[in-house]
Scaffold this motif. Sequence first.
Motif, short mmCIF file in Angstrom:
data_model
loop_
_atom_site.label_atom_id
_atom_site.label_comp_id
_atom_site.label_asym_id
_atom_site.label_seq_id
_atom_site.Cartn_x
_atom_site.Cartn_y
_atom_site.Cartn_z
N ASP A 1 159.74 78.44 12.48
CA ASP A 1 161.13 78.86 12.38
C ASP A 1 161.34 79.86 11.25
OD1 ASP A 1 162.58 75.61 13.25
OD2 ASP A 1 161.88 77.27 14.50
N SER A 2 160.57 79.70 10.19
CA SER A 2 160.75 80.54 9.01
C SER A 2 160.31 81.99 9.23
CB SER A 2 159.99 79.95 7.83
OG SER A 2 158.61 79.85 8.14
N VAL A 3 159.55 82.26 10.30
CA VAL A 3 159.07 83.63 10.52
C VAL A 3 159.59 84.24 11.81
CG1 VAL A 3 156.97 83.03 9.25
CG2 VAL A 3 156.93 83.04 11.75
N LYS A 4 160.31 83.47 12.61
CA LYS A 4 160.84 84.00 13.87
C LYS A 4 161.70 85.23 13.63
CE LYS A 4 160.80 79.75 16.61
NZ LYS A 4 161.62 78.68 17.24
N GLY A 5 161.48 86.24 14.44
CA GLY A 5 162.23 87.47 14.31
C GLY A 5 161.66 88.44 13.30
N ARG A 6 160.69 87.99 12.50
CA ARG A 6 160.09 88.86 11.48
C ARG A 6 158.60 89.10 11.73
NH1 ARG A 6 159.70 87.16 6.39
NH2 ARG A 6 159.62 84.93 6.89
N PHE A 7 157.91 88.11 12.26
CA PHE A 7 156.47 88.20 12.50
C PHE A 7 156.21 88.29 14.00
CE2 PHE A 7 154.80 85.75 8.51
CZ PHE A 7 155.60 86.54 7.70
N THR A 8 155.15 89.03 14.36
CA THR A 8 154.74 89.14 15.75
C THR A 8 153.23 88.99 15.86
OG1 THR A 8 156.57 90.68 16.21
CG2 THR A 8 154.78 90.58 17.82
N ILE A 9 152.80 88.10 16.75
CA ILE A 9 151.38 87.91 16.98
C ILE A 9 150.97 88.66 18.24
CG2 ILE A 9 151.65 85.79 18.34
CD1 ILE A 9 149.09 84.75 16.94
N SER A 10 149.78 89.23 18.22
CA SER A 10 149.26 89.89 19.42
C SER A 10 147.75 89.75 19.42
CB SER A 10 149.66 91.37 19.46
OG SER A 10 149.17 92.05 18.33
N SER A 11 147.21 89.74 20.64
CA SER A 11 145.78 89.54 20.79
C SER A 11 145.23 90.60 21.73
CB SER A 11 145.50 88.14 21.33
OG SER A 11 144.12 87.93 21.50
N VAL A 12 144.14 91.20 21.35
CA VAL A 12 143.50 92.21 22.17
C VAL A 12 142.15 91.67 22.62
CG1 VAL A 12 142.69 94.57 22.29
CG2 VAL A 12 144.64 94.00 20.84
#
Length: 127
Positions: free
Chosen positions: A61-72
């Motif tokens: 909850d503390s990082v929602k909207g600020r952090f984005t995870i992605s995998s290649v």
Amino acid sequence: VQLVESGGGLVQAGGSLRLSCAVSGFTRDDYTIGWFRQAPGKGREAVSCIRSTDGTTYYADSVKGRFTISSVDAKNTVYLQMNSLKPEDTAIYYCVLDINPRDYTRGLDYIHYYDYWGQGSQVTVSS
């Protein structure tokens, strides 16, 4: 299996960083990969994770909207884009990997699912 993180550092509040985790030594198509962190004097907590099968993600909850995870997949690399950083984001960030087939009934943030951990990357956010 090896996980090697990079991209940590010192940034001012409001700034951005991108963490990278290069994974080697396994060839499964079904896995879950992500990031945990440990702040000084605190336990490890899940930040964000992603399943390879369907792209399901978890964000604290503390990082929602600020952090984005992605995998290649082709590069066996996972990224964590961190924007609008806050001093409370200061921590050692660990890349984690689970290669066991499971239903994740306890949630992607259950720490004991993850058998493989990187060495950690320091992120420091100054106020």
